[in-house]
Motif scaffolding. Sequence first.
Motif: not given
Length: 184
Positions: A4-32
């Motif tokens: 994971v490169p540094r430029e792929d990370l969001l600041d915590y405020v932006t991440y918090s705003e997008r967290r639900d969608a990003l979390r769903r995608a991560a949980m799908e990746a983890k489940s498989v």
Amino acid sequence: MKRVPREDLLDYVTYSERRDALRRAAMEAKSVRRVHVGEHLTFLFENAETIRYQVQEMIRAERIVRDADIRHELDTYNELLGAAGELGATLLIEIEHAAQRDLMLTRWIDLPRHLYVELSDGRRVFARHDERQLSRDRLSAVQYVKFAAGGQVPIAVGSDHPELTARTELSAEQRAALEKDLAS
């Protein structure tokens, strides 16, 4: 394995705003990439998406803003990924009752040496584990392991520990996910 490169990370405020969608995608990746082996072992094979999610959660929870601190978290989590041709996994040793857990983590101290992935030719590739996680008398309930599979997709994951012998065949979906990770 792609880091994971540094430029792929969001600041915590932006991440918090997008967290639900990003979390769903991560949980799908983890489940498989989650493989249960026997009654007590769960392997989570890591990739860039699962690692990015973990780092973003740390940045959010701890409100990390300094670039040096973010890079430290990123370096720490990227270390969990395997090198070229390797698979990195987080192993969770799941024992519900604390007294039993303490006993078993003492008895299974050599467990990391008994973990393997099985390749299509029947060969077992045993885990390489982080020696920093081991103590003289007790195993940690969370282990980080790597399997030098030589770029080959495993067909099964198992343990040949005398007290914890188990093997789980990977589904076609799991093999496809690991194949994609190995190709990155």
